[in-house]
Design a protein around this motif. Structure first.
Motif, short mmCIF file in Angstrom:
data_model
loop_
_atom_site.label_atom_id
_atom_site.label_comp_id
_atom_site.label_asym_id
_atom_site.label_seq_id
_atom_site.Cartn_x
_atom_site.Cartn_y
_atom_site.Cartn_z
N LEU A 198 0.83 -1.26 0.02
CA LEU A 198 0.01 -0.12 0.04
C LEU A 198 0.92 1.16 0.01
CD1 LEU A 198 -2.84 1.15 0.36
CD2 LEU A 198 -2.34 1.35 2.68
N GLY A 199 0.52 2.23 -0.65
CA GLY A 199 1.51 3.41 -0.86
C GLY A 199 0.48 4.53 -1.14
N TYR A 200 1.08 5.77 -1.25
CA TYR A 200 0.15 6.99 -1.64
C TYR A 200 1.22 8.00 -2.18
CZ TYR A 200 2.91 9.14 2.32
OH TYR A 200 3.93 9.41 2.95
N ASP A 201 0.77 9.01 -2.81
CA ASP A 201 1.40 9.91 -3.56
C ASP A 201 0.32 11.26 -3.53
OD1 ASP A 201 3.19 11.32 -4.75
OD2 ASP A 201 3.59 9.75 -6.40
N MET A 202 0.95 12.24 -3.93
CA MET A 202 0.26 13.71 -4.28
C MET A 202 0.73 14.03 -5.78
SD MET A 202 -1.19 15.06 -1.41
CE MET A 202 -0.89 16.81 -1.34
#
Length: 379
Positions: A198-202
């Motif tokens: 699981l990851g995230y970014d802008m």
């Protein structure tokens, strides 16, 4: 292969100011990656520029042009946070230092009282992260002292949050008065401890606008199936490989301590039996202090804290290295940041993520661009 660059300079609201080309600057270096704040440093002759031309949080966008194909590097924009005017070798210079919008996530505190709906959550991890961003930077920001009232001062202009995907495992977590980004990282690590990525970014979505997104499985494309891309030293597309079996800092049995004193203290155990049984000496204990979560904290929340700690201190069989481009395997064309690839080394096969990009551009130097594409994978 021909490579060119454009750097677009804008106000914080995205109003265009100027476009710089390699002839206009002397050096540019950018770095970004998984769960880290990316940085961009741009140096150029001062020319007619003055300090008054620049302001905090003006935006830069870097476009990399390969064989005429133009694209926004990293799907990101950069906030100017430092500008320096100086002289070197009798030449007047300007250097701008900017950060990507992961920096924006690092601005915020989860500013709500403990044990409220804003600081005590049990739900799918990807949706939890989006809810936290909405409540601390987005449309759902409330006053900590009166959560019935919207706190418009905290709402970050130009920020959107993607719709919920509900893909990741459900977890429980508490996080009053802590940094937002730190907790987003902990949630990702908790899920990765369970064997899922699981990851995230802008992500830049327009001039002066960004969107918080979560990613399940990988940040980019999955290139491990029928369309697989394989890296190896034999194929001459992987360099500087490091295969590591590291258990130096392992912890596999955690006493997670909550509120209370002595025999009344709330304690839960988080452990990994398989890891403990790796050898007759391998039980390695730790304490995870979680009393700050407050009274009324359920065992599930404490277990989540323990699992995150066990992940942080897990033994690691890992492969790191760099991708070497060739005519049939080019960054931004055949693979990209966040893609999941296959890497093979010394008889081991890993699923690896393209987790870091470093680009160093020196238009006046012998080598116009130095590109580092870094990979990381664990078994």
């Amino acid at each position: 292969m021909t490579i060119d660059y454009e750097i677009h300079w804008m106000t914080d609201a995205g109003v265009p100011l100027k476009v710089w080309r390699p002839d206009d600057f002397t050096a540019m270096k950018l770095t970004y990656g998984d769960m880290v704040i990316g940085g961009l440093v741009l140096s150029m002759p001062k020319g007619n520029l003055t300090p008054n031309d620049f302001a905090t949080d003006q935006l830069l966008e870097v476009y990399r042009i390969v064989d005429g194909r133009k694209r926004l590097e990293g799907e990101r924009s950069w906030r100017i946070r430092n500008r320096s005017f100086y002289e070197r070798n009798n030449e007047k210079m300007v250097t701008l230092t900017a950060y990507d919008h992961i920096y924006t996530l690092d601005n915020a505190i989860i500013a709500y009282y403990a044990n409220s709906a804003y600081t005590s959550k049990s739900m799918e991890a990807d949706d939890m992260m989006k809810e936290m961003v909405r409540e601390n930077l987005g449309r759902d920001c409330k006053l900590y002292s009166n959560t019935a009232t919207t706190d418009t001062a905290r709402i970050m202009a130009g920020l959107m949050v993607a719709e919920d995907d509900t893909l990741a495992p459900s977890i429980s977590k508490k996080f009053a008065w802590e940094k937002l980004k730190t907790n987003l990282d902990e949630i990702c690590n908790d899920v990765r401890q369970r064997g899922y990525w699981l990851g995230y970014d802008m992500v830049r979505t327009g001039r002066g606008t960004v969107e918080f997104r979560t990613y399940y499985g990988q940040r980019g494309s999955d290139l491990t199936g029928s369309n697989r891309r394989v890296l190896s030293t034999e194929f001459n597309n992987m360099v500087n490989p490091v295969l590591s079996f590291d258990a130096e800092n392992e912890r596999n049995y955690a006493y997670v301590t909550g509120t209370g004193l002595e025999s009344d203290r709330q304690i839960v155990i988080a452990s990994d039996t398989d890891r403990i049984n790796d050898s007759r000496w391998n039980r390695r204990e730790m304490q995870v202090m979680a009393s700050y979560l407050g009274t009324g904290t359920t065992d599930a929340y404490l277990t989540s804290q323990g699992n995150a700690a066990l992940y942080k201190y897990r033994p690691k069989t890992s492969l790191t290295g760099e991708v070497r481009e060739n005519k049939n395997f080019r960054y931004g064309v055949n693979f990209d940041y966040g893609d999941k690839l296959i890497a093979q080394y010394l008889g081991y096969t890993f699923d690896v993520h393209v987790n870091k990009i470093v680009i160093d551009v020196s238009p006046g130097g012998r080598q116009f661009e130095t590109l580092q594409v870094m990979i990381n994978g664990e078994l």
